[in-house]
Motif scaffolding. Structure first.
Motif, short mmCIF file in Angstrom:
data_model
loop_
_atom_site.label_atom_id
_atom_site.label_comp_id
_atom_site.label_asym_id
_atom_site.label_seq_id
_atom_site.Cartn_x
_atom_site.Cartn_y
_atom_site.Cartn_z
N ALA A 1 0.76 -0.90 -0.02
CA ALA A 1 0.10 -0.29 0.20
C ALA A 1 1.24 1.13 0.27
CB ALA A 1 -1.36 -0.10 1.09
N PHE A 2 2.14 1.27 0.85
CA PHE A 2 2.86 2.52 0.54
C PHE A 2 3.55 2.49 -0.50
CE2 PHE A 2 7.24 4.81 1.90
CZ PHE A 2 5.88 5.40 2.57
N THR A 3 3.99 1.29 -1.02
CA THR A 3 4.71 1.39 -2.20
C THR A 3 3.64 2.43 -3.57
OG1 THR A 3 6.09 -0.27 -1.95
CG2 THR A 3 5.87 0.40 -4.07
N GLN A 4 2.44 1.73 -3.46
CA GLN A 4 1.53 2.17 -4.91
C GLN A 4 0.98 3.53 -4.35
OE1 GLN A 4 0.13 0.54 -7.20
NE2 GLN A 4 -1.15 2.56 -7.85
N ALA A 5 0.93 3.76 -3.73
CA ALA A 5 0.80 6.03 -2.91
C ALA A 5 2.06 6.66 -3.11
CB ALA A 5 0.43 6.02 -1.30
N GLU A 6 3.21 5.84 -3.56
CA GLU A 6 4.63 6.57 -3.69
C GLU A 6 4.81 6.33 -5.41
OE1 GLU A 6 9.09 6.05 -0.54
OE2 GLU A 6 7.77 4.15 -1.22
N ARG A 7 4.28 5.30 -5.58
CA ARG A 7 3.80 5.52 -7.32
C ARG A 7 3.41 6.03 -7.97
NH1 ARG A 7 4.10 -1.03 -7.95
NH2 ARG A 7 6.18 -2.11 -8.29
N GLN A 8 1.46 7.37 -7.33
CA GLN A 8 1.58 7.27 -7.59
C GLN A 8 1.00 8.48 -7.59
OE1 GLN A 8 -3.01 6.65 -5.44
NE2 GLN A 8 -3.58 8.32 -6.35
N ALA A 9 2.37 9.15 -5.92
CA ALA A 9 2.63 10.54 -6.29
C ALA A 9 4.12 10.96 -7.76
CB ALA A 9 3.18 10.57 -4.64
N SER A 10 4.55 9.76 -6.94
CA SER A 10 5.78 9.90 -8.80
C SER A 10 5.34 10.02 -9.83
CB SER A 10 6.56 8.91 -8.69
OG SER A 10 7.29 8.02 -7.43
N VAL A 11 4.46 9.61 -10.13
CA VAL A 11 3.69 9.77 -11.89
C VAL A 11 3.33 10.94 -11.85
CG1 VAL A 11 1.48 9.47 -12.91
CG2 VAL A 11 3.15 7.28 -11.85
N ALA A 12 2.43 11.32 -10.25
CA ALA A 12 1.98 13.34 -10.11
C ALA A 12 3.04 13.63 -10.80
CB ALA A 12 0.82 13.19 -9.27
N LEU A 13 4.11 13.22 -10.03
CA LEU A 13 5.06 14.80 -10.14
C LEU A 13 5.60 14.66 -11.68
CD1 LEU A 13 6.50 14.11 -6.18
CD2 LEU A 13 4.84 16.39 -7.59
N GLY A 14 5.46 13.93 -12.37
CA GLY A 14 6.59 13.33 -13.36
C GLY A 14 7.68 12.91 -13.50
#
Length: 270
Positions: free
Chosen positions: A248-261
């Protein structure tokens, strides 16, 4: 169209900030758009992380919420009141502790109460309690130069909380600390937030820090800052460092990383 809850503690609506050439410390002759149409809400008691690249406008928004600078347009409501001047019931923690070197630890913490003319026995008892909470009960009479950087930031956090603010504003407060101390301060903030019940707006450019601390992460684009996405964080409390290794933590990090480009959206689907 964005839909917002009706009774949010804080509402940021279409906030735009343009710094004129005269407001800038640089020699730029052109106005600078720091924020452009920022929108989000937060509820009382939540910890909201404002995540984005350095210089994107996160600190500008935090100062607008505090009433320290004026927005160019839009609306900022805290507790049902439009923010047009400095708030009286907020605490602010900066990246640097900015303690007064000639004052003891407890006297630094009590300084806001002196300004408010409430530096009485009850205030001293609360200061002592806060310093005990952050592990500094043996350093009440120490001077700032006798403390490590992490200890100084703990004093600054107690100083921001001494008057029991409803809103705590934190501007990359752990950015100058080493990684181990930063992780310890993350855990400390979560414990203090649980005890005080304060609502927290926390500026950071660390993806993992934002996910670990927040109930919701507001991801900003590069300047001029717009809200790229909002990420609800459903990680359970109490949190500990082991949670960083969960899916769950990794998935949230990925989502934020995508949003930041930082990560292309196609990579998350792999």
């Amino acid at each position: 169209m964005q839909v917002f809850p009706l009774m949010a503690f804080g509402t940021i609506r279409n906030v735009r900030k343009v710094f004129s050439a005269g407001e800038l410390t640089s020699r730029s002759a052109e106005p600078v758009v720091a924020l452009d149409d920022a929108n989000f809400d937060f509820d009382e008691g939540q910890l909201i992380a404002l995540l984005g690249p350095s210089g994107c406008g996160k600190t500008t928004l935090l100062r607008i919420v505090a009433g320290l600078i004026q927005k160019t347009s839009g609306s900022v409501m805290i507790g049902g009141r439009e923010v047009t001047e400095p708030l009286g019931d907020y605490g602010f923690v900066f990246q640097q502790p900015s303690l007064m070197p000639w004052r003891s630890v407890i006297d630094n913490v009590l300084f806001p109460m002196e300004i408010l003319k409430h530096s009485d026995r009850a205030a001293r008892e609360r200061a002592t309690h806060l310093l005990k909470l952050v592990g500094l009960s043996d350093f009440l009479q120490a001077r700032p130069h006798q403390l490590s950087g992490g200890m100084q930031q703990r004093v600054a956090l107690c100083r921001a909380l001494i008057h029991e603010p409803k809103l705590l504003l934190m501007d990359e407060p752990f950015g100058a600390l080493d990684e181990l101390t930063r992780l310890e301060m993350n855990d400390l903030l979560l414990r203090i937030r649980k005890e005080t019940g304060a609502t927290v707006l926390f500026v950071t450019h660390s993806i993992s820090e934002a996910i670990y601390l927040a109930d919701k992460v507001i991801v900003f684009s590069r300047r001029p800052a717009r809200v790229a996405t909002e990420i609800p964080v459903s990680l359970p409390y109490p949190r500990n460092q082991q949670i960083r290794f969960t899916p769950a933590f990794t998935q949230a990090e990925r989502q934020a990383s995508v949003a930041l480009g930082v990560v292309p959206a196609t990579e998350t689907a792999a």
